[in-house]
Design a protein around this motif. Structure first.
Motif, mmCIF file in Angstrom:
data_model
loop_
_atom_site.group_PDB
_atom_site.id
_atom_site.type_symbol
_atom_site.label_atom_id
_atom_site.label_comp_id
_atom_site.label_asym_id
_atom_site.label_seq_id
_atom_site.Cartn_x
_atom_site.Cartn_y
_atom_site.Cartn_z
ATOM 1 N N LEU A 27 0.897 -1.222 0.045
ATOM 2 C CA LEU A 27 -0.126 0.032 0.142
ATOM 3 C C LEU A 27 0.874 1.393 0.015
ATOM 4 C CD1 LEU A 27 -3.003 -0.922 2.381
ATOM 5 C CD2 LEU A 27 -3.077 -0.815 -0.242
ATOM 6 N N THR A 28 2.084 1.246 0.801
ATOM 7 C CA THR A 28 2.907 2.573 0.538
ATOM 8 C C THR A 28 3.507 2.535 -0.817
ATOM 9 O OG1 THR A 28 3.513 2.043 3.075
ATOM 10 C CG2 THR A 28 5.001 3.453 1.814
ATOM 11 N N MET A 29 3.747 1.409 -1.474
ATOM 12 C CA MET A 29 4.124 1.705 -2.822
ATOM 13 C C MET A 29 3.125 2.015 -3.603
ATOM 14 S SD MET A 29 6.797 -1.812 -3.422
ATOM 15 C CE MET A 29 5.778 -2.987 -3.063
ATOM 16 N N ALA A 30 2.043 1.374 -3.740
ATOM 17 C CA ALA A 30 0.886 2.090 -4.337
ATOM 18 C C ALA A 30 0.632 3.458 -4.036
ATOM 19 C CB ALA A 30 -0.492 1.131 -4.303
ATOM 20 N N ALA A 31 0.604 3.817 -3.046
ATOM 21 C CA ALA A 31 0.663 5.243 -2.763
ATOM 22 C C ALA A 31 1.425 6.368 -3.031
ATOM 23 C CB ALA A 31 0.276 5.518 -1.052
ATOM 24 N N ALA A 32 2.716 5.954 -3.249
ATOM 25 C CA ALA A 32 3.721 6.935 -3.736
ATOM 26 C C ALA A 32 3.276 6.783 -5.002
ATOM 27 C CB ALA A 32 5.048 6.038 -3.619
ATOM 28 N N GLU A 33 3.046 5.651 -6.031
ATOM 29 C CA GLU A 33 2.740 5.807 -7.409
ATOM 30 C C GLU A 33 1.494 6.618 -7.994
ATOM 31 O OE1 GLU A 33 3.499 1.950 -9.016
ATOM 32 O OE2 GLU A 33 5.325 1.516 -7.984
ATOM 33 N N CYS A 34 0.629 6.611 -7.019
ATOM 34 C CA CYS A 34 -0.936 6.795 -7.308
ATOM 35 C C CYS A 34 -1.190 8.608 -7.503
ATOM 36 C CB CYS A 34 -1.506 6.314 -6.162
ATOM 37 S SG CYS A 34 -3.348 6.811 -6.448
ATOM 38 N N HIS A 35 -1.775 8.689 -8.565
ATOM 39 C CA HIS A 35 -2.061 10.070 -8.710
ATOM 40 C C HIS A 35 -3.691 10.301 -9.139
ATOM 41 C CE1 HIS A 35 2.042 11.419 -9.312
ATOM 42 N NE2 HIS A 35 2.084 10.322 -9.919
ATOM 43 N N ASP A 36 -4.524 9.203 -8.826
ATOM 44 C CA ASP A 36 -5.759 9.359 -9.144
ATOM 45 C C ASP A 36 -6.383 9.189 -7.639
ATOM 46 O OD1 ASP A 36 -8.469 8.761 -9.752
ATOM 47 O OD2 ASP A 36 -8.299 6.709 -10.199
ATOM 48 N N PRO A 37 -7.227 10.279 -7.439
ATOM 49 C CA PRO A 37 -7.879 10.548 -5.922
ATOM 50 C C PRO A 37 -8.896 9.505 -5.545
ATOM 51 C CG PRO A 37 -8.233 12.346 -7.406
ATOM 52 C CD PRO A 37 -7.596 11.518 -8.356
ATOM 53 N N THR A 38 -9.530 8.640 -6.498
ATOM 54 C CA THR A 38 -10.342 7.710 -6.371
ATOM 55 C C THR A 38 -9.431 6.365 -5.810
ATOM 56 O OG1 THR A 38 -11.801 8.058 -7.938
ATOM 57 C CG2 THR A 38 -12.104 5.807 -7.140
ATOM 58 N N LYS A 39 -8.519 6.129 -6.311
ATOM 59 C CA LYS A 39 -7.370 5.016 -6.075
ATOM 60 C C LYS A 39 -6.859 5.335 -4.692
ATOM 61 C CE LYS A 39 -6.683 3.101 -10.635
ATOM 62 N NZ LYS A 39 -5.652 2.991 -11.597
ATOM 63 N N ALA A 40 -6.404 6.673 -4.600
ATOM 64 C CA ALA A 40 -5.490 7.133 -2.996
ATOM 65 C C ALA A 40 -6.887 7.030 -2.011
ATOM 66 C CB ALA A 40 -5.316 8.598 -3.374
ATOM 67 N N ALA A 41 -7.846 7.028 -2.345
ATOM 68 C CA ALA A 41 -9.140 7.099 -1.332
ATOM 69 C C ALA A 41 -9.208 5.573 -1.046
ATOM 70 C CB ALA A 41 -10.497 7.341 -1.539
ATOM 71 N N MET A 42 -9.200 4.642 -1.938
ATOM 72 C CA MET A 42 -8.991 3.078 -1.758
ATOM 73 C C MET A 42 -7.892 2.679 -0.790
ATOM 74 S SD MET A 42 -10.386 1.717 -5.436
ATOM 75 C CE MET A 42 -9.505 0.087 -5.072
ATOM 76 N N ILE A 43 -6.719 3.195 -1.286
ATOM 77 C CA ILE A 43 -5.404 2.909 -0.645
ATOM 78 C C ILE A 43 -5.624 3.395 0.994
ATOM 79 C CG2 ILE A 43 -3.021 3.415 -0.481
ATOM 80 C CD1 ILE A 43 -3.259 3.464 -3.477
ATOM 81 N N ARG A 44 -5.970 4.518 1.109
ATOM 82 C CA ARG A 44 -6.300 5.035 2.418
ATOM 83 C C ARG A 44 -7.242 4.271 3.236
ATOM 84 N NH1 ARG A 44 -9.495 8.656 5.260
ATOM 85 N NH2 ARG A 44 -8.420 9.734 6.965
ATOM 86 N N GLY A 45 -8.196 3.622 2.791
ATOM 87 C CA GLY A 45 -9.226 2.909 3.551
ATOM 88 C C GLY A 45 -8.536 1.724 3.735
ATOM 89 N N LEU A 46 -7.835 1.069 3.052
ATOM 90 C CA LEU A 46 -7.341 -0.298 3.269
ATOM 91 C C LEU A 46 -6.164 -0.010 4.457
ATOM 92 C CD1 LEU A 46 -7.141 -1.810 -0.173
ATOM 93 C CD2 LEU A 46 -8.365 -2.512 1.654
ATOM 94 N N ALA A 47 -5.372 0.872 4.185
ATOM 95 C CA ALA A 47 -4.641 1.323 5.160
ATOM 96 C C ALA A 47 -5.033 1.488 6.527
ATOM 97 C CB ALA A 47 -3.560 2.322 4.681
ATOM 98 N N ILE A 48 -6.155 2.281 6.808
ATOM 99 C CA ILE A 48 -6.870 2.503 8.061
ATOM 100 C C ILE A 48 -7.534 1.136 8.553
ATOM 101 C CG2 ILE A 48 -8.994 3.624 8.996
ATOM 102 C CD1 ILE A 48 -8.268 6.141 7.207
ATOM 103 N N GLN A 49 -8.175 0.541 7.460
ATOM 104 C CA GLN A 49 -8.425 -0.844 8.012
ATOM 105 C C GLN A 49 -7.321 -1.587 8.575
ATOM 106 O OE1 GLN A 49 -10.154 -3.231 4.754
ATOM 107 N NE2 GLN A 49 -10.365 -4.867 6.015
ATOM 108 N N GLY A 50 -6.144 -1.809 7.973
ATOM 109 C CA GLY A 50 -5.261 -2.434 8.420
ATOM 110 C C GLY A 50 -4.396 -1.847 9.824
ATOM 111 N N ARG A 51 -4.386 -0.722 9.989
ATOM 112 C CA ARG A 51 -4.075 0.034 11.183
ATOM 113 C C ARG A 51 -4.824 -0.268 12.344
ATOM 114 N NH1 ARG A 51 -3.631 4.934 13.947
ATOM 115 N NH2 ARG A 51 -1.582 5.419 14.484
ATOM 116 N N GLU A 52 -6.232 -0.306 12.024
ATOM 117 C CA GLU A 52 -7.104 -0.685 13.197
ATOM 118 C C GLU A 52 -7.054 -2.049 13.535
ATOM 119 O OE1 GLU A 52 -10.944 0.419 11.495
ATOM 120 O OE2 GLU A 52 -10.622 2.542 11.896
ATOM 121 N N ARG A 53 -6.749 -2.833 12.677
ATOM 122 C CA ARG A 53 -6.690 -4.300 13.073
ATOM 123 C C ARG A 53 -5.281 -4.881 13.429
ATOM 124 N NH1 ARG A 53 -7.523 -8.409 8.058
ATOM 125 N NH2 ARG A 53 -5.534 -8.807 8.558
ATOM 126 N N SER A 54 -4.249 -3.797 13.405
ATOM 127 C CA SER A 54 -2.943 -4.342 13.739
ATOM 128 C C SER A 54 -2.567 -4.185 15.326
ATOM 129 C CB SER A 54 -1.963 -3.469 13.183
ATOM 130 O OG SER A 54 -2.101 -2.113 13.549
#
Length: 78
Positions: A27-54
């Motif tokens: 997700l960190t690699m995808a975030a660095a390469e991403c320039h699309d706001p929709t995909k950035a929001a998806m990445i952020r959502g997954l990262a928050i989900q992962g952070r909450e369950r970690s």
């Protein structure tokens, strides 16, 4: 599919398998390469989900993906 989308899907699969460290890296690699706001929001959502369950000590690995996507999202809103 582009590489960012493939990386997001790989990270989603890693999260499902319980491989949180690899998912956070992807997700960190995808975030660095991403320039699309929709995909950035998806990445952020997954990262928050992962952070909450970690666990207590695993939360920091998600912070970089969240930081990058929030920066990208703020940049597109202005």
């Amino acid at each position: 599919m582009d590489t960012v989308t493939e990386t997001i899907e790989d990270a989603r699969r890693m999260l499902g398998q319980g491989n949180d460290k690899r998912a956070a890296d992807l997700l960190t690699m995808a975030a660095a390469e991403c320039h699309d706001p929709t995909k950035a929001a998806m990445i952020r959502g997954l990262a928050i989900q992962g952070r909450e369950r970690s666990g207590r000590f695993g939360r920091r690995r998600w912070d970089e993906a969240i930081r990058i996507t929030e920066m990208r999202l703020n940049r597109t809103q202005t």
